[in-house]
Each structure stands twice: as C-alpha cells, then as structure tokens.
Design a protein around this motif. Structure first.
Motif, PDB file in Angstrom:
ATOM      1  N   UNK A 157      36.891  81.624  82.887  1.00  0.00           N
ATOM      2  CA  UNK A 157      38.114  82.175  83.478  1.00  0.00           C
ATOM      3  C   UNK A 157      38.048  83.695  83.490  1.00  0.00           C
ATOM      4  N   UNK A 158      37.473  84.297  82.444  1.00  0.00           N
ATOM      5  CA  UNK A 158      37.276  85.740  82.442  1.00  0.00           C
ATOM      6  C   UNK A 158      36.247  86.157  83.490  1.00  0.00           C
ATOM      7  N   UNK A 159      35.233  85.339  83.691  1.00  0.00           N
ATOM      8  CA  UNK A 159      34.268  85.618  84.750  1.00  0.00           C
ATOM      9  C   UNK A 159      34.952  85.551  86.114  1.00  0.00           C
ATOM     10  N   UNK A 160      35.888  84.620  86.253  1.00  0.00           N
ATOM     11  CA  UNK A 160      36.666  84.550  87.488  1.00  0.00           C
ATOM     12  C   UNK A 160      37.516  85.793  87.692  1.00  0.00           C
ATOM     13  N   UNK A 161      38.154  86.247  86.609  1.00  0.00           N
ATOM     14  CA  UNK A 161      38.909  87.502  86.685  1.00  0.00           C
ATOM     15  C   UNK A 161      38.002  88.624  87.187  1.00  0.00           C
ATOM     16  N   UNK A 181      50.014  88.225  96.885  1.00  0.00           N
ATOM     17  CA  UNK A 181      50.691  87.511  95.803  1.00  0.00           C
ATOM     18  C   UNK A 181      50.879  86.033  96.148  1.00  0.00           C
ATOM     19  N   UNK A 182      51.303  85.755  97.362  1.00  0.00           N
ATOM     20  CA  UNK A 182      51.572  84.367  97.758  1.00  0.00           C
ATOM     21  C   UNK A 182      50.289  83.542  97.851  1.00  0.00           C
ATOM     22  N   UNK A 183      49.255  84.110  98.425  1.00  0.00           N
ATOM     23  CA  UNK A 183      47.988  83.372  98.571  1.00  0.00           C
ATOM     24  C   UNK A 183      47.379  83.066  97.207  1.00  0.00           C
ATOM     25  N   UNK A 184      47.332  84.068  96.334  1.00  0.00           N
ATOM     26  CA  UNK A 184      46.717  83.860  95.028  1.00  0.00           C
ATOM     27  C   UNK A 184      47.547  82.913  94.163  1.00  0.00           C
ATOM     28  N   UNK A 210      37.815  78.761  89.296  1.00  0.00           N
ATOM     29  CA  UNK A 210      38.582  78.994  90.523  1.00  0.00           C
ATOM     30  C   UNK A 210      39.943  79.604  90.207  1.00  0.00           C
ATOM     31  N   UNK A 211      40.574  79.112  89.149  1.00  0.00           N
ATOM     32  CA  UNK A 211      41.873  79.652  88.765  1.00  0.00           C
ATOM     33  C   UNK A 211      41.737  81.108  88.325  1.00  0.00           C
ATOM     34  N   UNK A 212      40.661  81.413  87.624  1.00  0.00           N
ATOM     35  CA  UNK A 212      40.445  82.786  87.198  1.00  0.00           C
ATOM     36  C   UNK A 212      40.208  83.733  88.357  1.00  0.00           C
ATOM     37  N   UNK A 213      39.596  83.252  89.434  1.00  0.00           N
ATOM     38  CA  UNK A 213      39.301  84.100  90.581  1.00  0.00           C
ATOM     39  C   UNK A 213      40.555  84.721  91.181  1.00  0.00           C
ATOM     40  N   UNK A 214      41.680  84.013  91.112  1.00  0.00           N
ATOM     41  CA  UNK A 214      42.877  84.476  91.829  1.00  0.00           C
ATOM     42  C   UNK A 214      44.065  84.788  90.928  1.00  0.00           C
ATOM     43  N   UNK A 215      44.110  84.211  89.724  1.00  0.00           N
ATOM     44  CA  UNK A 215      45.339  84.320  88.924  1.00  0.00           C
ATOM     45  C   UNK A 215      45.605  85.741  88.441  1.00  0.00           C
ATOM     46  N   UNK A 216      44.560  86.444  88.036  1.00  0.00           N
ATOM     47  CA  UNK A 216      44.769  87.819  87.607  1.00  0.00           C
ATOM     48  C   UNK A 216      45.185  88.700  88.785  1.00  0.00           C
ATOM     49  N   UNK A 217      44.616  88.427  89.966  1.00  0.00           N
ATOM     50  CA  UNK A 217      45.003  89.160  91.158  1.00  0.00           C
ATOM     51  C   UNK A 217      46.458  88.956  91.491  1.00  0.00           C
ATOM     52  N   UNK A 218      46.960  87.752  91.271  1.00  0.00           N
ATOM     53  CA  UNK A 218      48.373  87.473  91.500  1.00  0.00           C
ATOM     54  C   UNK A 218      49.246  88.278  90.554  1.00  0.00           C
ATOM     55  N   UNK A 475      38.612  95.249  86.002  1.00  0.00           N
ATOM     56  CA  UNK A 475      37.515  94.287  85.924  1.00  0.00           C
ATOM     57  C   UNK A 475      36.698  94.496  84.656  1.00  0.00           C
ATOM     58  N   UNK A 476      36.715  95.727  84.119  1.00  0.00           N
ATOM     59  CA  UNK A 476      36.046  95.973  82.842  1.00  0.00           C
ATOM     60  C   UNK A 476      36.768  95.280  81.700  1.00  0.00           C
ATOM     61  N   UNK A 477      38.067  95.048  81.878  1.00  0.00           N
ATOM     62  CA  UNK A 477      38.833  94.252  80.915  1.00  0.00           C
ATOM     63  C   UNK A 477      38.282  92.835  80.869  1.00  0.00           C
ATOM     64  N   UNK A 478      37.951  92.295  82.023  1.00  0.00           N
ATOM     65  CA  UNK A 478      37.408  90.935  82.089  1.00  0.00           C
ATOM     66  C   UNK A 478      36.020  90.869  81.468  1.00  0.00           C
ATOM     67  N   UNK A 479      35.221  91.902  81.698  1.00  0.00           N
ATOM     68  CA  UNK A 479      33.905  91.950  81.060  1.00  0.00           C
ATOM     69  C   UNK A 479      34.063  92.001  79.545  1.00  0.00           C
ATOM     70  N   UNK A 480      35.039  92.772  79.074  1.00  0.00           N
ATOM     71  CA  UNK A 480      35.314  92.803  77.638  1.00  0.00           C
ATOM     72  C   UNK A 480      35.735  91.450  77.103  1.00  0.00           C
ATOM     73  N   UNK A 481      36.540  90.717  77.913  1.00  0.00           N
ATOM     74  CA  UNK A 481      36.953  89.384  77.491  1.00  0.00           C
ATOM     75  C   UNK A 481      35.799  88.409  77.391  1.00  0.00           C
ATOM     76  N   UNK A 482      34.783  88.602  78.220  1.00  0.00           N
ATOM     77  CA  UNK A 482      33.619  87.716  78.189  1.00  0.00           C
ATOM     78  C   UNK A 482      32.777  87.951  76.939  1.00  0.00           C
ATOM     79  N   UNK A 483      32.573  89.213  76.566  1.00  0.00           N
ATOM     80  CA  UNK A 483      31.670  89.511  75.449  1.00  0.00           C
ATOM     81  C   UNK A 483      32.372  89.580  74.107  1.00  0.00           C
ATOM     82  N   UNK A 484      33.715  89.596  74.111  1.00  0.00           N
ATOM     83  CA  UNK A 484      34.441  89.739  72.849  1.00  0.00           C
ATOM     84  C   UNK A 484      34.087  88.675  71.818  1.00  0.00           C
ATOM     85  N   UNK A 485      33.949  87.389  72.203  1.00  0.00           N
ATOM     86  CA  UNK A 485      33.552  86.389  71.201  1.00  0.00           C
ATOM     87  C   UNK A 485      32.211  86.689  70.555  1.00  0.00           C
TER      88      UNK A 485
END
Length: 544
Positions: A157-161, A181-184, A210-218, A475-485
């Motif tokens: 999901x973070x990769x999707x973000x 907003x409506x599409x995402x 797929x949910x990650x690809x659009x939810x943060x954008x929304x 998007x760097x926030x999402x990269x941080x979320x991926x490597x944080x674990x």
C-alpha cells in the motif's frame, strides 16, 4: 486587480460555505485512516501453535484441559529467560499411537521429562489459531517462514502511495481538485471491497496495491481543496484540523475493529461507507484558485458568487473579476511540470528540504508506532492511547503557529522528537514507565512535525504547481513507510535501541533544515514561480 484572498476578506474567509465544505472534506480524511494503518487489525497475529494430527483425539480420550494439552504436546523454548510456547515447531511424534500414556505421553521417548533431546519438525500440517480473532494472518497462514508476507501486504500500500503520487498529483493540477478527488475516491472504494473479497493472499496484495495507488491522492486532493477556498487567516486552522480528523478516523477504526473481529467483515465495514463520499459531486465546489490558474475566471467568479450568497454577503462591485498577474491577459494557462519543482534556486531548495522532511516524518512516525507495538498488551487499548496523541499535537500547533509562526514550532517539534528518542534509548529498561513516556513524547513531536510538513508544503508552492508539488514531495513519505520496518527490526537485531538513535539523527537534521525555509505566517499564497522568488528576496531583505 484583486486576487482571491482580497475577495474572501469581504465575502467570508471561513463562513458558512467554507465550514460546510470543511466538514464534508474531513470525512474524507477520517476515511483514509483505515487504509493507512488498518493492517494493525487486518494483519493481527493471533496466538497460534502447530497443528498436531492425533492430539485432539488423545486429549479427548484422556480428558485433558487445554493447559494440560499444551504442556504435554507443545515444545517449549527459552527466550530472554521466559518460557514461551513454540509457534513454529512441533514434536516429531505419532500422536495416534495407542501406547501413549495420558499421564506421561512422552514416556519411553525421553527420560525424566528431558524433552530437549526429542526431535522437532516444522508445522507441516498447518497451525491452530486463537479463534476469537480472524485476520489475513490466520486465514492465509502468514506465520513462521511466511511471516514476511505480512510485511509485503503493508509495504504494497505504501508502494502504491509512492507510485501514484505523481500521477494523481498531475491529474489534480491538470483536470481539477474535485475531479481528481471523485475519481480516486471511487477507485479506492472499489479496491477496498475487492480486498475483502480476495480469494487468496496474492489477490489481496494486488487489490491493496490498487487502493494505495489512489487513496493517498484522494486525501491530498481534499487537503489542497479546503486550503484553497478559505482565507489566509483560517488556512492554518483548517489544515491542522483536517489532519486531526485523521485521528478521529483512527478512533473509529479502533472501535469498529473491536466490534468486528473478522478481517473480511471489518474491511467491508470500513470501506462501504466511503461510497457515500461520491455525493461530493453535488456538495463540493471546484477550487476557484485552480480555475484562475487555468484561465477560467468566469467559472471561478460563479463559485465566488455562491460563496458570497451562502455566507450572506454581497460581492463588492470592484471585485467583479479576478486576475492572475502572469498569463491572464492573453488567456495563457499555466501547466504543471516536474521541471518546475527544481527550475529556480528557491524552488530547488524548497523541494529538497520538503522531501527530506516528508521522509524523516514517515520513518520516525511509523517507526515509533512499531517500536511501541512490540509490547504484548491489549492491541485495542494500545491503539487507542497511541491515537490520542494526535489531538494534543493539533492543539499545540493551533495555539502556537499563528502567534509564533511556522518555522520555529516545526523545527522545535523535530528537535523534541529527536531528543526524546535519544533519551528513550538510554533509559534503563527497569524504568519502563519513563521509557514509554519519553517514547510518547517523541511520538507527539513527530506527529506535530508530520502535520507541519503537509501544511507548509501547500504554502510554499504556487497554485498551478501546488498539488503536484505536494504529491511529489510526499512520495518520500511513502518511501519512508516502506523502509521503516527494516529500520526498526533489522537495526534492533544489532542493538535494540539503535533505531531510536537513527530517529534522533534524522530528526535533529530535519529540525535544522526547517530553519532554512522562509516564514509563511500571514503570507498570501503564491500564484507563480516568480512570486516564490520575489518573496525570497523580500524575506532576505526583511531579515537584513
């Protein structure tokens, strides 16, 4: 010629129209919380042990209690001086043998109950889970050698973000905040339902991605929209409260998860209501600032008229049109480009500093959650207490940033987070209450920093580039979320407190970089890149 901020001063900076829109958009922020941290409950790891064929029949024949069954048939291991039930190994014994005793079933296989020499094997026949909770872990057996698959479920999901940031940001800047907003929201809601209906682990990961690809954008499109329809005097308040609505979503998620301990029904319960957000089509306006940046002054003035009418104000005659200094006379549209983010010296500085602070905030924020989550307490209470930290963070910012400014509270929050992490690292383990308190103080600091980076990000970029700039930097926030674990669990193998030292270093550096940014308190939002450069020159001269 007047700009939008001038007009909002006369028709209401945060009156009935904006309050109604703000409440509706806050529902979007709350709905994002289960997507961001829902894995805490969807991927909850229940108590489990190897399934031993024949043990159930033997236990029934002997009349054992559950405690006796575990004591007789499940191997024990030594970990930090505590005896823990093994979850990934079982005795290599044929429990269907008729000569096994009810009082000493392993008699003859070992001497004097010394089971350390008894051969063990893996859980070849599966596992037995605590039946009070159902999660993707128990349904797809994501334990032992497959435990890494749970990390992938959250990482996807973070990769999707990360991958969706630039695309969705471009759509919002090219086709409008409301359209994006409506599409995402629609795609995110459909993907959320598909996650609940996934037939196996692989499909659950695909739909989660797929949910990650659009939810943060929304979520980001809603954030940009609300900050663009209120006046500068209220922009900081709605930005902070919009993020506080995320904390409300955390509390709702905790309550729903407690009431619905089955992951599929829980996923449906938190996803189906989001389809109601599609009613935004009739309830929310397009951003007038975006319309202006696209040369659509006529549509922008229609929305301004609606704002004035709803707020019970009259639009003064001298404010019959809004212009943009650059490109208005010939109707030129300003199209966003990635090059614009590094086109000029100040834009480059803003972009790199914001990227680093997004990365630092995500690594430390999520890392501290995981670091506190290693305790074996009540997951619902732990999550509840962790969620409450979000509210004092919002209150502190509301009462400080308009009086003091943006830079100093933001820098101080990073410094507090870093120092608290360092103090936590060197606090003795026997002072657990102090260690937890300091860790929570660090969480408070990084929560404030997280809210500030999102807030200030919108104030530094010009209108036509704002949404793309926020999406790219975040998007760097999402990269941080991926490597944080990996930062938490891998470095902890070297030294248990090493992740906290890393959080200290990145936090202190982040606090220093924040001081290199200009103060944005009371500043009119820039419309063009030239506005950004001119403001830097003004800010430099003012300091001198």
């Amino acid at each position: 010629m007047p700009d939008l901020d001038d007009i909002l001063e006369h028709i209401g900076e945060f009156d009935l129209f904006q309050k109604r829109a703000f409440f509706l958009i806050c529902l979007l922020s709350a709905a994002f919380a289960p997507i961001y941290v829902g894995v805490v409950f969807l991927g909850f790891i229940p108590e489990h042990r190897c399934l031993n064929p024949g043990v159930a029949e033997l236990s029934s024949r002997c009349g054992w209690s559950l405690e006796e069954e575990l004591n007789y048939t499940v191997p024990k291991g030594k970990t930090s001086g505590e005896v823990l039930t093994s979850q990934c190994l079982r005795y290599n014994v044929n429990w269907n043998a008729t000569n096994l005793s009810c009082t000493d079933p392993l008699e003859g296989l070992v001497s004097h109950w010394d089971t350390s020499n008894l051969s063990l094997t893996t859980c070849q026949d599966g596992w037995v889970y605590d039946s009070s909770v159902s999660s993707i872990v128990s349904e797809f057996n994501l334990v032992c050698e497959d435990s890494w698959k749970l990390d992938v479920f959250q990482a996807c999901v973070n990769a999707g973000f990360f991958l969706g940031s630039v695309t969705v940001g471009y759509i919002a800047d090219r086709f409008g905040r409301k359209t994006s907003l409506l599409i995402t929201t629609l795609v995110s809601s459909i993907s959320g339902v598909l996650v609940a209906l996934a037939p196996n682990y692989l499909w659950s990961v695909i739909f989660r991605f797929m949910q990650g690809l659009v939810s943060k954008g929304s979520w980001t499109a809603g954030y940009i929209l609300i900050t663009e329809i209120v006046g500068p005097g209220y922009r900081r308040t709605v930005a902070i409260l919009y993020q506080a609505a995320f904390a409300v979503g955390l509390l709702i998620l905790d309550a729903v998860a407690y009431a619905i301990p089955h992951w599929r029904w829980l996923q449906l319960a938190i996803t189906l209501p989001t389809f109601l957000l599609l009613l935004y089509y009739w309830c929310l306006p397009e951003s007038p600032r975006w319309l202006i940046s696209q040369g659509q002054n006529g549509r922008a003035m229609e929305i301004v008229g609606d704002i004035a009418k709803t707020n019970g104000k009259m639009l003064p005659a001298q404010f019959e049109s809004i212009t943009l200094e650059e490109g208005d006379e010939d109707g030129e549209k300003l199209s966003p480009s990635l090059i614009d983010l590094v086109k000029t010296p100040q834009m480059r500085k803003y972009t790199f500093i914001l990227m680093y602070n997004w990365f630092t905030s995500a690594v430390t924020y999520q890392g501290l959650i995981m670091y506190l989550g290693v305790s074996e307490g009540n997951v619902y209470l732990d999550f509840f207490y962790a969620s409450l930290v979000e509210f004092p963070a919002a209150l502190i910012l509301i009462f400080t940033i308009e009086r003091i400014g943006r830079r100093y509270p933001w820098a101080a929050a990073n410094f507090v987070a870093g120092i608290a992490c360092l103090a936590t690292a060197f606090t003795p383990n026997d002072m657990l209450w102090l260690k937890v308190t300091l860790a929570c103080l660090g969480r408070l600091g990084i929560t404030m920093a997280f809210e500030m980076v999102c807030f200030v990000n919108t104030e530094l970029y010009p209108t036509f580039l704002r949404n793309l700039g926020v999406m790219v930097c975040s998007s760097l926030c999402d990269l941080g979320g991926i490597i944080s674990p990996f930062v938490v669990y891998r470095l902890a193998e070297i030294w248990h407190e090493l992740p906290l030292v890393v959080f200290t270093l990145v936090g202190l550096i982040a606090g220093g970089t924040v001081l290199l940014l200009p103060e944005t308190k009371g500043r009119t939002l820039p419309e063009t890149i030239e506005d950004v450069e001119n403001f830097h020159q003004y800010h430099t001269n003012h300091l001198n």
